[in-house]
Design a protein around this motif. Structure first.
Motif, PDB file in Angstrom:
ATOM      1  N   PHE A  98       0.805  -1.212   0.000  1.00  0.00           N
ATOM      2  CA  PHE A  98       0.000   0.000   0.000  1.00  0.00           C
ATOM      3  C   PHE A  98       0.841   1.266   0.000  1.00  0.00           C
ATOM      4  CE2 PHE A  98      -2.762  -3.295   1.356  1.00  0.00           C
ATOM      5  CZ  PHE A  98      -3.972  -2.965   0.782  1.00  0.00           C
ATOM      6  N   SER A 150      -0.965   4.202   7.498  1.00  0.00           N
ATOM      7  CA  SER A 150      -2.329   3.701   7.722  1.00  0.00           C
ATOM      8  C   SER A 150      -2.490   2.263   7.261  1.00  0.00           C
ATOM      9  CB  SER A 150      -3.350   4.603   7.027  1.00  0.00           C
ATOM     10  OG  SER A 150      -3.295   4.416   5.637  1.00  0.00           O
ATOM     11  N   SER A 151      -1.470   1.672   6.649  1.00  0.00           N
ATOM     12  CA  SER A 151      -1.683   0.323   6.119  1.00  0.00           C
ATOM     13  C   SER A 151      -1.300  -0.775   7.101  1.00  0.00           C
ATOM     14  CB  SER A 151      -0.931   0.142   4.802  1.00  0.00           C
ATOM     15  OG  SER A 151       0.447   0.266   5.009  1.00  0.00           O
ATOM     16  N   GLU A 206      -6.507   1.877   5.267  1.00  0.00           N
ATOM     17  CA  GLU A 206      -5.797   0.922   4.409  1.00  0.00           C
ATOM     18  C   GLU A 206      -5.511  -0.392   5.111  1.00  0.00           C
ATOM     19  OE1 GLU A 206      -2.398   2.841   2.665  1.00  0.00           O
ATOM     20  OE2 GLU A 206      -3.471   3.124   0.792  1.00  0.00           O
ATOM     21  N   TYR A 207      -5.352  -0.380   6.433  1.00  0.00           N
ATOM     22  CA  TYR A 207      -5.020  -1.658   7.039  1.00  0.00           C
ATOM     23  C   TYR A 207      -6.187  -2.642   7.005  1.00  0.00           C
ATOM     24  CZ  TYR A 207      -6.846   0.242  11.522  1.00  0.00           C
ATOM     25  OH  TYR A 207      -7.605   0.796  12.500  1.00  0.00           O
ATOM     26  N   THR A 231      -8.274  -2.762   4.296  1.00  0.00           N
ATOM     27  CA  THR A 231      -8.102  -3.263   2.932  1.00  0.00           C
ATOM     28  C   THR A 231      -6.951  -4.260   2.889  1.00  0.00           C
ATOM     29  OG1 THR A 231      -8.723  -1.054   2.239  1.00  0.00           O
ATOM     30  CG2 THR A 231      -7.941  -2.533   0.538  1.00  0.00           C
ATOM     31  N   ALA A 232      -5.886  -3.955   3.622  1.00  0.00           N
ATOM     32  CA  ALA A 232      -4.724  -4.853   3.635  1.00  0.00           C
ATOM     33  C   ALA A 232      -5.107  -6.206   4.209  1.00  0.00           C
ATOM     34  CB  ALA A 232      -3.591  -4.225   4.449  1.00  0.00           C
ATOM     35  N   SER A 233      -5.915  -6.200   5.251  1.00  0.00           N
ATOM     36  CA  SER A 233      -6.359  -7.470   5.829  1.00  0.00           C
ATOM     37  C   SER A 233      -7.214  -8.248   4.846  1.00  0.00           C
ATOM     38  CB  SER A 233      -7.192  -7.210   7.089  1.00  0.00           C
ATOM     39  OG  SER A 233      -6.419  -7.399   8.217  1.00  0.00           O
ATOM     40  N   ARG A 234      -8.069  -7.523   4.136  1.00  0.00           N
ATOM     41  CA  ARG A 234      -8.905  -8.187   3.143  1.00  0.00           C
ATOM     42  C   ARG A 234      -8.016  -8.773   2.038  1.00  0.00           C
ATOM     43  NH1 ARG A 234     -14.221  -7.468   2.137  1.00  0.00           N
ATOM     44  NH2 ARG A 234     -14.388  -5.414   3.067  1.00  0.00           N
ATOM     45  N   ALA A 235      -7.027  -7.990   1.629  1.00  0.00           N
ATOM     46  CA  ALA A 235      -6.104  -8.475   0.593  1.00  0.00           C
ATOM     47  C   ALA A 235      -5.301  -9.668   1.096  1.00  0.00           C
ATOM     48  CB  ALA A 235      -5.166  -7.355   0.157  1.00  0.00           C
ATOM     49  N   SER A 236      -5.140  -9.773   2.411  1.00  0.00           N
ATOM     50  CA  SER A 236      -4.419 -10.910   2.976  1.00  0.00           C
ATOM     51  C   SER A 236      -5.332 -12.109   3.178  1.00  0.00           C
ATOM     52  CB  SER A 236      -3.816 -10.542   4.334  1.00  0.00           C
ATOM     53  OG  SER A 236      -3.009  -9.419   4.219  1.00  0.00           O
ATOM     54  N   GLY A 237      -6.576 -12.000   2.735  1.00  0.00           N
ATOM     55  CA  GLY A 237      -7.462 -13.150   2.783  1.00  0.00           C
ATOM     56  C   GLY A 237      -8.337 -13.243   4.018  1.00  0.00           C
ATOM     57  N   ALA A 238      -8.501 -12.153   4.764  1.00  0.00           N
ATOM     58  CA  ALA A 238      -9.348 -12.212   5.954  1.00  0.00           C
ATOM     59  C   ALA A 238     -10.819 -12.294   5.549  1.00  0.00           C
ATOM     60  CB  ALA A 238      -9.114 -10.981   6.826  1.00  0.00           C
ATOM     61  N   LYS A 266     -13.736 -11.928  10.526  1.00  0.00           N
ATOM     62  CA  LYS A 266     -12.445 -11.533  11.090  1.00  0.00           C
ATOM     63  C   LYS A 266     -12.235 -10.027  10.921  1.00  0.00           C
ATOM     64  CE  LYS A 266      -7.523 -12.414  10.860  1.00  0.00           C
ATOM     65  NZ  LYS A 266      -6.404 -13.125  10.218  1.00  0.00           N
ATOM     66  N   ARG A 306     -12.058  -8.806  14.559  1.00  0.00           N
ATOM     67  CA  ARG A 306     -10.661  -8.902  14.957  1.00  0.00           C
ATOM     68  C   ARG A 306      -9.838  -7.736  14.437  1.00  0.00           C
ATOM     69  NH1 ARG A 306      -9.299 -14.398  14.858  1.00  0.00           N
ATOM     70  NH2 ARG A 306      -7.149 -13.786  15.190  1.00  0.00           N
ATOM     71  N   VAL A 307     -10.298  -7.088  13.364  1.00  0.00           N
ATOM     72  CA  VAL A 307      -9.514  -5.988  12.803  1.00  0.00           C
ATOM     73  C   VAL A 307     -10.136  -4.641  13.161  1.00  0.00           C
ATOM     74  CG1 VAL A 307      -8.544  -4.978  10.708  1.00  0.00           C
ATOM     75  CG2 VAL A 307      -8.722  -7.458  10.913  1.00  0.00           C
ATOM     76  N   PRO A 350     -11.341  -3.992  17.498  1.00  0.00           N
ATOM     77  CA  PRO A 350     -10.336  -3.575  18.482  1.00  0.00           C
ATOM     78  C   PRO A 350      -9.909  -2.117  18.302  1.00  0.00           C
ATOM     79  CG  PRO A 350      -9.746  -5.701  17.558  1.00  0.00           C
ATOM     80  CD  PRO A 350     -10.913  -5.205  16.772  1.00  0.00           C
ATOM     81  N   ASN A 351      -9.917  -1.646  17.070  1.00  0.00           N
ATOM     82  CA  ASN A 351      -9.536  -0.258  16.839  1.00  0.00           C
ATOM     83  C   ASN A 351     -10.672   0.710  17.122  1.00  0.00           C
ATOM     84  OD1 ASN A 351      -6.679  -0.184  15.715  1.00  0.00           O
ATOM     85  ND2 ASN A 351      -7.615  -1.848  14.566  1.00  0.00           N
TER      86      ASN A 351
END
Lengths: 332, 294
Positions: free
Chosen positions: A100, A105-106, B185-186, B188-195, B199, B203-204, B207-208
């Motif tokens: 990203f 933020s990623s 973005e994190y 989206t990053a989790s989704r891109a990592s297959g979550a 989850k 889990r993402v 907590p935030n």
């Protein structure tokens, strides 16, 4: 390098419904990505360049199925990634990972670096804890982070270090394709060079294929084998790095290249700055002809009435411009 | 492991969880720290008090309206000659348990509704938010009185009644946090990592999203205690357990003759709710440091 095509994107389209003026009126569409096609060979890097709003990031997100495309195919190793059902496409993400733009933020602020890198393995693999630990250890070494840093939280790293964590995460599932969305543009120049060199080293070591999104032509020149130039959701020119840098055909490409700053005085004086006046057209009510016609210094009547198609003019060098003939000479 | 040339060895900071830093901030807030200590004392009194002071709050142990301190009764006796200190200690259990349980009920409902609405958007959000608004416009005390009157005044039912009328704030806060965080973005990053969606949600994003929810939950414990006091003042409570509101309610006719029978449990409610609010404010400052400069 092999000649095998790893990724081929065909007629990819992404549109967003926009309501103007509120109320119950019929939605019109903004075509953020309009009929985009390209191929990337295994082990090579394709860069997509263009200004803000040209659709390059949306293209990247659509290829990774992080935004929904309304048409088109993304063939990865022979299967159409976009036509898979939800669970199959989730599992297929192991082969296609994303780096990203914003290293701040990623990364999830509540997770330790080691948990962030391990996340794709947790979601996509059936390995046991010991195997995952071993992979995370190796990835930290590969991207140049120290093993003690695995316990730290993202806010305890610098921008460059965070981007290394993002790269390690992208490598975890041993993907074939890595999509780098402006992966270095949020970093300062010295760190940019480190990260770019790391990406190149990893590409050589692991035979990775990159789809590299950038607006920085200096970075692109350093990184890629071929380039696609986007303007208003369309690919306007697509060719090898040599083709584009030495013989830009589309007036927009020429203008982009002439805007690259240079410290070399002779080169600076040799290149004529091509200024393109005005703003891009309204993306919802696109003009009938070429989308660049209103800013193009050499636009003719045909440009304002007919939309040019992307066609091959010379051995794989493709351009969407009425004024480029069979001789592949820039109209400028 | 190879040594990286880029990172000097001595500069490895200690790994600190974000919540550790929040605690550091909280500790510097003196009012909140004092309130926390008082609150812990009240909770301790509620837990061990009945063993240290084994007087049944329903026993008529002495003459009515014995003032505090007289005749060996620290806080005096009420209109039936029952020991007020025993009533306070036993009442603390009920008040605190109901306060916590009602907060848990409303957090569970509110987080579920808010998370689904904020994550899935579209018609799910429309439907859930209309339901939330329906509950928001109900007159809360009246509605919980109706529930208790219809289904009986047992402690679980009172807890449920309070929880059902106060989850809407949690739902709205959760939804707004989800709307904000799902675009980061994190995620989206989790989704891109297959979550998977579950989850991503729990889990993402959750907590935030927790800091403002924790603050709201803390404040809700206080308002639930007030709510319970209000219901039991009106007599809508389990007659077999003592609670602070009930003590006030049953002694209210004698407020002019023996005001201490009303003011003492009133003070107990006041101090407890004040402490919870101060702790909640302290949590707010500690968990949302960006909001402090207002």
């Amino acid at each position: 390098m092999s000649n095998e095509t790893l990724v081929s994107v065909e007629n990819l389209g992404v549109r967003f419904a926009v309501k103007r003026g509120g109320g119950w009126g019929k939605a019109s569409y903004l075509y953020a990505v309009d009929d985009v096609s390209f191929e990337i060979k295994r082990g090579e890097t394709l860069a997509i360049v263009g200004e803000s709003g040209s659709g390059k990031t949306t293209t990247a997100l659509a290829v990774a199925r992080l935004v929904e495309a309304y048409q088109g195919k993304v063939n990865l190793d022979g299967t159409d990634f976009l036509s898979l059902d939800d669970e199959a496409s989730r599992l297929a993400r192991a082969k296609m990972q994303f780096i990203f733009q914003d290293p701040y933020s990623s990364l999830n602020p509540r997770l330790r670096a080691e948990q962030i890198v391990r996340e794709p393995l947790d979601s996509l693999s059936t390995m046991d804890e010991a195997e995952k630990k071993e992979i995370v250890d190796r990835l930290f070494a590969e991207v140049g982070l120290r093993p003690e840093q695995q316990r730290l939280f993202p806010h305890q790293f610098s921008g460059g270090q965070r981007q290394r964590i993002g790269i390690a995460r992208a490598l975890a599932t041993q993907p074939d394709l890595i999509i780098c969305d402006e992966a270095v543009s949020a970093l300062d120049v010295a760190v940019q060079a480190q990260i770019l060199n790391l990406l190149r080293k990893l590409q050589a070591d692991l035979n990775l294929t990159y789809l590299f999104i950038s607006h920085d032509l200096g970075v692109v020149q350093h990184m890629c084998d071929s380039i696609a130039v986007m303007y208003m959701g369309r690919v306007v020119e697509h060719g090898t790095r040599m083709d584009l840098f030495n013989n830009p055909l589309h007036p927009y490409t020429s203008a982009l290249l002439s805007a690259v700053p240079s410290v070399d005085k002779a080169r600076r004086e040799a290149t004529k700055r091509i200024l393109i006046p005005g703003d891009p057209p309204d993306p919802v009510n696109l003009p009938a002809g070429c989308r660049f016609a209103n800013r193009c210094p050499v636009a003719q009547d045909i440009c304002r009435s007919q939309d040019p198609a992307l066609r091959d003019v010379k051995g794989g060098h493709k351009v969407a411009c009425h004024l480029v003939g069979e001789d592949a000479v820039s109209p400028l | 492991m190879t040594d990286s040339p880029l990172i000097p060895k001595e500069e490895i900071p200690e790994a600190r969880h974000p919540f550790a830093e929040a605690w550091e901030m909280f500790r510097r807030n003196h009012a909140a720290m004092v309130a926390l200590v008082v609150l812990i004392l009240i909770i301790l009194a509620a837990i061990v008090g009945p063993y240290l002071y084994p007087v049944d709050p329903f026993d008529m142990v002495w003459a009515p309206f014995s003032p505090p301190g007289a005749d060996g009764f620290l806080l005096g006796t009420d209109y039936l000659g029952r020991d007020l200190l025993a009533a306070l200690i036993h009442g603390a259990r009920v008040s605190i348990v109901i306060g916590l349980a009602a907060a848990v009920v409303s957090v569970v409902i509110g987080v579920t509704v808010g998370a689904l609405a904020g994550f899935y958007r579209g018609w799910v959000e429309e439907l859930l938010m209309r339901i939330t608004e329906f509950f928001q416009v109900l007159p809360t005390l009246l509605f919980s009185m109706v529930i208790v009157a219809l289904f009986g005044a047992s402690l679980p039912m009172i807890t449920f009644a309070i929880g059902v009328v106060s989850w809407t704030a949690v739902a709205r806060i959760t939804r707004s946090e989800f709307l904000r965080i799902r675009e980061l973005e994190y995620v989206t990053a989790s989704r891109a990592s297959g979550a998977k969606n579950g989850k991503l949600m729990f889990r993402v994003i959750l907590p935030n999203a927790l800091p403002p929810i924790i603050v709201q939950a803390a404040l809700m414990v206080g308002s639930a205690i007030l709510f319970e006091a209000g219901l039991s003042f009106l007599g809508l409570t389990d007659p077999n357990v003592v609670s602070w509101g009930q003590v006030i309610g049953s002694n209210r006719q004698y407020i002019l003759d023996a005001s201490f029978t009303v003011t003492i449990p009133g003070l107990a409610i006041f101090v407890t709710v004040l402490c919870i609010s101060l702790v909640g404010d302290g949590l707010n400052d500690a968990l949302n440091p960006k909001l402090r400069q207002r």
